[in-house]
Design a protein around this motif. Sequence first.
Motif, short mmCIF file in Angstrom:
data_model
loop_
_atom_site.label_atom_id
_atom_site.label_comp_id
_atom_site.label_asym_id
_atom_site.label_seq_id
_atom_site.Cartn_x
_atom_site.Cartn_y
_atom_site.Cartn_z
N SER A 164 -49.95 26.65 -22.41
CA SER A 164 -49.55 25.28 -22.77
C SER A 164 -48.33 25.26 -23.67
CB SER A 164 -50.73 24.55 -23.42
OG SER A 164 -51.13 25.21 -24.61
N ASN A 165 -48.49 25.51 -24.96
CA ASN A 165 -47.35 25.28 -25.85
C ASN A 165 -46.86 26.54 -26.54
OD1 ASN A 165 -49.47 25.68 -27.58
ND2 ASN A 165 -48.99 23.98 -28.94
N LEU A 166 -46.81 27.62 -25.77
CA LEU A 166 -46.32 28.87 -26.34
C LEU A 166 -44.81 29.03 -26.10
CD1 LEU A 166 -48.67 31.95 -25.91
CD2 LEU A 166 -46.97 31.60 -27.66
N GLN A 167 -44.11 27.92 -25.94
CA GLN A 167 -42.71 27.97 -25.60
C GLN A 167 -41.83 28.08 -26.84
OE1 GLN A 167 -42.30 28.07 -22.22
NE2 GLN A 167 -44.51 28.00 -22.31
N THR A 168 -42.15 28.96 -27.72
CA THR A 168 -41.34 29.08 -28.92
C THR A 168 -41.53 30.44 -29.57
OG1 THR A 168 -41.01 28.22 -31.16
CG2 THR A 168 -43.19 27.95 -30.20
N VAL A 169 -40.44 31.02 -30.00
CA VAL A 169 -40.50 32.30 -30.70
C VAL A 169 -41.20 32.14 -32.04
CG1 VAL A 169 -39.10 34.15 -31.74
CG2 VAL A 169 -38.40 33.11 -29.58
N LEU A 170 -41.12 30.94 -32.58
CA LEU A 170 -41.74 30.66 -33.87
C LEU A 170 -43.23 30.95 -33.84
CD1 LEU A 170 -41.69 29.45 -36.73
CD2 LEU A 170 -41.95 27.19 -35.69
N LEU A 171 -43.91 30.56 -32.78
CA LEU A 171 -45.35 30.77 -32.71
C LEU A 171 -45.68 32.26 -32.66
CD1 LEU A 171 -47.90 28.62 -30.89
CD2 LEU A 171 -48.12 31.08 -30.81
N PHE A 172 -44.89 33.01 -31.88
CA PHE A 172 -45.11 34.45 -31.84
C PHE A 172 -44.99 35.05 -33.23
CE2 PHE A 172 -43.57 33.92 -27.37
CZ PHE A 172 -44.73 34.36 -26.75
N HIS A 173 -43.98 34.58 -33.96
CA HIS A 173 -43.75 35.08 -35.31
C HIS A 173 -44.95 34.76 -36.21
CE1 HIS A 173 -41.71 36.12 -39.03
NE2 HIS A 173 -42.01 34.93 -39.50
N GLU A 174 -45.41 33.53 -36.15
CA GLU A 174 -46.54 33.12 -36.98
C GLU A 174 -47.79 33.91 -36.63
OE1 GLU A 174 -46.55 31.26 -39.58
OE2 GLU A 174 -44.44 30.70 -39.39
N TYR A 175 -48.00 34.13 -35.34
CA TYR A 175 -49.17 34.89 -34.90
C TYR A 175 -49.13 36.30 -35.48
CZ TYR A 175 -52.79 36.85 -31.92
OH TYR A 175 -53.93 37.47 -31.48
N GLN A 176 -47.96 36.95 -35.39
CA GLN A 176 -47.83 38.31 -35.89
C GLN A 176 -48.02 38.37 -37.40
OE1 GLN A 176 -44.47 40.35 -34.29
NE2 GLN A 176 -44.87 42.23 -35.38
N GLN A 177 -47.49 37.35 -38.09
CA GLN A 177 -47.62 37.32 -39.55
C GLN A 177 -49.09 37.20 -39.96
OE1 GLN A 177 -44.42 38.42 -40.52
NE2 GLN A 177 -44.72 37.03 -42.23
N MET A 178 -49.84 36.37 -39.26
CA MET A 178 -51.22 36.11 -39.63
C MET A 178 -52.19 37.19 -39.16
SD MET A 178 -51.67 32.01 -39.15
CE MET A 178 -50.92 30.89 -40.31
N CYS A 179 -51.92 37.74 -37.98
CA CYS A 179 -52.87 38.68 -37.39
C CYS A 179 -52.49 40.14 -37.61
CB CYS A 179 -53.00 38.42 -35.89
SG CYS A 179 -53.51 36.73 -35.51
N GLY A 180 -51.26 40.38 -38.04
CA GLY A 180 -50.83 41.75 -38.28
C GLY A 180 -50.49 42.52 -37.03
N ARG A 181 -50.40 41.87 -35.89
CA ARG A 181 -50.00 42.51 -34.64
C ARG A 181 -49.43 41.45 -33.72
NH1 ARG A 181 -55.57 42.35 -34.81
NH2 ARG A 181 -56.57 41.00 -33.26
N ASP A 182 -48.59 41.88 -32.77
CA ASP A 182 -48.02 40.89 -31.87
C ASP A 182 -49.04 40.49 -30.80
OD1 ASP A 182 -47.91 42.70 -29.72
OD2 ASP A 182 -45.88 43.33 -30.22
N LEU A 183 -48.73 39.41 -30.12
CA LEU A 183 -49.68 38.83 -29.17
C LEU A 183 -49.96 39.76 -28.00
CD1 LEU A 183 -51.35 36.34 -28.71
CD2 LEU A 183 -49.41 35.25 -27.60
N GLU A 184 -48.95 40.49 -27.53
CA GLU A 184 -49.16 41.41 -26.41
C GLU A 184 -50.19 42.48 -26.74
OE1 GLU A 184 -45.28 42.56 -24.40
OE2 GLU A 184 -44.58 41.19 -25.95
N LYS A 185 -50.10 43.03 -27.94
CA LYS A 185 -51.07 44.05 -28.35
C LYS A 185 -52.48 43.47 -28.46
CE LYS A 185 -47.86 47.15 -30.73
NZ LYS A 185 -47.46 47.75 -32.03
N SER A 186 -52.55 42.22 -28.92
CA SER A 186 -53.86 41.56 -28.99
C SER A 186 -54.45 41.38 -27.60
CB SER A 186 -53.72 40.21 -29.69
OG SER A 186 -53.39 40.36 -31.05
N ILE A 187 -53.61 40.99 -26.66
CA ILE A 187 -54.07 40.82 -25.28
C ILE A 187 -54.55 42.15 -24.72
CG2 ILE A 187 -53.33 40.26 -22.93
CD1 ILE A 187 -51.43 38.16 -24.21
N ASP A 188 -53.78 43.22 -24.96
CA ASP A 188 -54.17 44.55 -24.49
C ASP A 188 -55.53 44.97 -25.06
OD1 ASP A 188 -51.89 44.86 -23.01
OD2 ASP A 188 -50.78 45.94 -24.57
N ARG A 189 -55.79 44.61 -26.32
CA ARG A 189 -57.05 44.98 -26.97
C ARG A 189 -58.24 44.19 -26.43
NH1 ARG A 189 -56.73 45.81 -33.34
NH2 ARG A 189 -58.63 44.60 -33.05
#
Length: 282
Positions: A164-189
Amino acid sequence: MKGFGTDEQAIIDLLGSRSNIQRVPMLAAFKTSYGKDLVKDLKSELSGNFEKLVLAMLKTPAQLDAYELKDAIKGAGTDEACLIEILSSRSNAEIREINMVYKTENKKSLEDAISGDTSGHFRRLLISLAQGNRDERETVDISVAKQDAQVNCHFLSIMDLVTSNLQTVLLFHEYQQMCGRDLEKSIDREMSGDLESGMVAVVKCIKNTPAYFAERLYKAMKGAGTKDKTLIRIMVTRSEVDMLDIRQVYVKTYGKSLYTDISGDTSGDYKKLLLKLCGGSD
């Protein structure tokens, strides 16, 4: 094509120097001028991958995507990588046009075709992408990004987020800041199989579409044998979209130009026409 033999170089020069919007009307013009079906004539004159490439170049983008999706679904087995590639990389407007063409040509909706050939969360992902209603905003409110990132650190609704609304680099950045890993690694896990591949492809397309296609092209030619169907589809569909960007990412990532790899991995008239689509060496 007249008479004995075929002038393949003339076909290469003609199609390779025209845009899609110039090539497609040739079908009707040929019929008007000679009373014959150009596609049928080409099929009778050409063969192999060169024939497949020429015919792909005479379809509109939506027609080619609809054809590729149908081919990926029909028969025994499913080409999941093709489904993921097309549905994760096309815009909302392109997806809607693909849906219209698919239903017109196949007498059933794309959603029904996907539903009948896939299952589980992977089916849900593909159907969501096939709706053509992703949020395509370039920016998003930072508080919204933080909230979405916080929720999805716990994987409560990551699929809804990605589609839906993942059309922004900002969200990726926020996710990495909060979770300590990027979204791709989280998906892989957290995921596996086709669902994982599909989710990662969506994220890669959002982050850097040319890099996603550069990787797809590299893998299509890597090792023994060539995945010609993938090579043809990407070279035709991206030649007028972002081919220059793909070429730049390709040479930077893999140390060789796309032109060089195509030259070394294909041959004959097929190679000549692919190199026309590539546009030059880097």
